[in-house]
Scaffold this motif. Structure first.
Motif, short mmCIF file in Angstrom:
data_model
loop_
_atom_site.label_atom_id
_atom_site.label_comp_id
_atom_site.label_asym_id
_atom_site.label_seq_id
_atom_site.Cartn_x
_atom_site.Cartn_y
_atom_site.Cartn_z
N ARG A 328 0.83 -1.20 0.00
CA ARG A 328 0.00 0.00 0.00
C ARG A 328 0.88 1.26 0.00
N SER A 329 1.90 1.26 0.87
CA SER A 329 2.76 2.43 0.97
C SER A 329 3.52 2.69 -0.33
N LEU A 330 4.03 1.61 -0.94
CA LEU A 330 4.76 1.77 -2.19
C LEU A 330 3.85 2.31 -3.29
N LYS A 331 2.62 1.80 -3.32
CA LYS A 331 1.68 2.23 -4.35
C LYS A 331 1.29 3.69 -4.16
N GLU A 332 1.08 4.11 -2.90
CA GLU A 332 0.60 5.46 -2.65
C GLU A 332 1.72 6.50 -2.68
N PHE A 333 2.93 6.13 -2.20
CA PHE A 333 3.97 7.14 -2.01
C PHE A 333 5.27 6.86 -2.75
N GLY A 334 5.41 5.65 -3.31
CA GLY A 334 6.69 5.30 -3.92
C GLY A 334 7.13 6.25 -5.00
N ALA A 335 6.20 6.73 -5.81
CA ALA A 335 6.56 7.59 -6.93
C ALA A 335 6.45 9.07 -6.61
N ILE A 336 5.54 9.44 -5.70
CA ILE A 336 5.28 10.87 -5.49
C ILE A 336 5.88 11.40 -4.18
N ASP A 337 6.17 10.52 -3.23
CA ASP A 337 6.72 10.96 -1.93
C ASP A 337 7.63 9.87 -1.40
N THR A 338 8.81 9.79 -1.97
CA THR A 338 9.75 8.71 -1.63
C THR A 338 10.13 8.75 -0.16
N LEU A 339 10.32 9.95 0.40
CA LEU A 339 10.69 10.05 1.80
C LEU A 339 9.62 9.46 2.70
N ARG A 340 8.36 9.71 2.38
CA ARG A 340 7.26 9.14 3.17
C ARG A 340 7.30 7.61 3.11
N PHE A 341 7.57 7.07 1.91
CA PHE A 341 7.65 5.62 1.78
C PHE A 341 8.80 5.07 2.62
N VAL A 342 9.95 5.74 2.60
CA VAL A 342 11.11 5.26 3.39
C VAL A 342 10.78 5.26 4.87
N LYS A 343 10.11 6.30 5.34
CA LYS A 343 9.73 6.36 6.75
C LYS A 343 8.78 5.23 7.12
N GLU A 344 7.76 5.03 6.30
CA GLU A 344 6.78 3.99 6.61
C GLU A 344 7.42 2.60 6.54
N ARG A 345 8.32 2.40 5.58
CA ARG A 345 8.99 1.10 5.51
C ARG A 345 9.77 0.82 6.78
N GLU A 346 10.45 1.83 7.32
CA GLU A 346 11.19 1.62 8.56
C GLU A 346 10.25 1.32 9.73
N LEU A 347 9.13 2.02 9.79
CA LEU A 347 8.18 1.76 10.87
C LEU A 347 7.62 0.34 10.79
#
Length: 373
Positions: A328-347
């Motif tokens: 879900r995170s990759l789909k929503e933020f992977g292309a438009i907000d990479t930093l948000r995806f990196v944060k969520e992946r760590e969490l």
């Protein structure tokens, strides 16, 4: 957080044998026996604030010592659901006047207790000890009376008796410490779930998780000290240290997750994160249920296996939730907000490590059951 409290007391009788009695009041919410306490009002010294609380809550006035005799700690429930540690400085108040009417008369009950009865009535361990040692002469007499009445008399014989006592086998209080640690872990898990619910009380939940982790560390150190000092242990020493280490890892991972949330200032959380937090709470609940059963592994072996199997199933389900959340995170933020995806992946990784740590606890319990049932 820091508060102040008054310990109202009076003497019954005269001379050195006069008995000390202390006044307790009931809390407004739970009706527990407590001493008058509160926050330091602006413009008041700590001792003056303690005197004001005694008059407001207990309806007593008198001579208050400006130096505290000690302090105790308790957890205060906040409106956000967080349970935060509070340090309370205690000031002795020699009561000279009991008011017939006072501000909180209709909200509390007040009662005079002997030192021993007052100590038994309060819940906080530190406050209980402080009350018991309030009158040194009475405390020494109680200690002398509680010592072994059949012990041989005389300096040499007492020393010999103490030496013999030290040679007696000891089993330690490992079960109590396991249970206390598991209860601390469960409280940390609940705070983690509240943290991932979001809302304005993020800082309070992060602070509580840190406090619970410190409490767990203290228990872990006590266990390791007890292992070295105990002649007979209920399980192999390696099994004891492995179990307490696995338990401690669970709350260490919770603190790591909270630290990451604090660092990245994350304020909103995906449904999968909240689901994983709920799984953490359930794993902690099952672990807390398992600890008392270790007191009789033979009788409780089947139930312990059931509990550990459920924890392992929770870990498997958490893996599935983790994968779904990452997608879900990759789909929503992977292309438009990479930093948000990196944060969520760590969490997500932190949350997964918490559940993995509970699986390690289950494995240690299974090993004990196999070896000792």
């Amino acid at each position: 957080m820091r508060q102040i409290a008054a310990l109202p007391y009076r003497f019954e009788g005269t001379g050195g044998d006069a008995a000390v009695r202390v006044l307790l009041v009931t809390s407004r919410a739970t009706r527990r026996w407590v001493i008058p306490k509160g926050n330091i009002a602006p413009g008041l010294s700590p001792s003056a604030a303690a005197a004001a609380e005694a008059e407001e809550e207990a309806g007593v006035c008198g001579a208050l010592c400006p130096v505290p005799i000690g302090a105790y700690r308790y957890r205060k429930k906040r409106g956000s659901g967080a349970s935060l540690m509070v340090d309370v400085d205690v000031f002795p108040l020699a009561v000279t006047q009991e008011l017939a009417d006072w501000k909180e008369r209709g909200e509390r009950e007040r009662r005079w207790f002997s030192l021993a009865a007052a100590a038994d009535a309060v819940d906080e361990t530190d406050l209980r000890d402080l009350i018991r040692t309030f009158a040194p002469a009475q405390f020494r007499a109680a200690v002398r009376q509680a010592r072994h009445p059949q012990a041989p008399q005389g300096r040499k014989s007492v020393a010999m008796f103490s030496w013999f006592q030290r040679l007696l086998p000891r089993t330690g209080n490992f079960f109590e410490m396991f249970e206390a640690h598991a209860a601390t872990v469960l409280a940390g898990a609940k705070a983690t779930a509240r943290l991932l619910d979001g809302g304005p009380a993020t800082a309070e939940h992060i602070r509580e998780i840190g406090e619970r982790e410190h409490d767990a560390d203290d228990i872990t150190r006590d266990v390791l000290k007890q292992v070295r000092a105990t002649f007979l242990t209920p399980f192999d020493r390696g099994a004891i240290t492995a179990l307490i280490g696995a338990l401690d890892d669970t709350i260490d991972e919770m603190q790591s997750a909270a630290a990451a949330i604090d660092l990245y200032e994350v304020a909103s959380f995906a449904p999968e994160m909240r689901d994983m937090a709920a799984l953490v709470v359930d794993a902690a609940r099952l672990t807390a249920e398992a600890m008392p059963l270790l007191r009789d592994v033979t009788r409780n072996g089947d139930r312990l296996h059931e509990l550990t199997e459920r924890v392992i199933r929770i870990e498997g389900h958490a893996d599935e939730v983790h994968k779904a959340g990452l997608k879900r995170s990759l789909k929503e933020f992977g292309a438009i907000d990479t930093l948000r995806f990196v944060k969520e992946r760590e969490l997500y990784e932190h949350l997964e490590r918490i559940v993995d740590a509970f699986e390690d606890v289950a494995d240690e319990i299974d090993g004990i059951v196999i070896d000792y049932a």
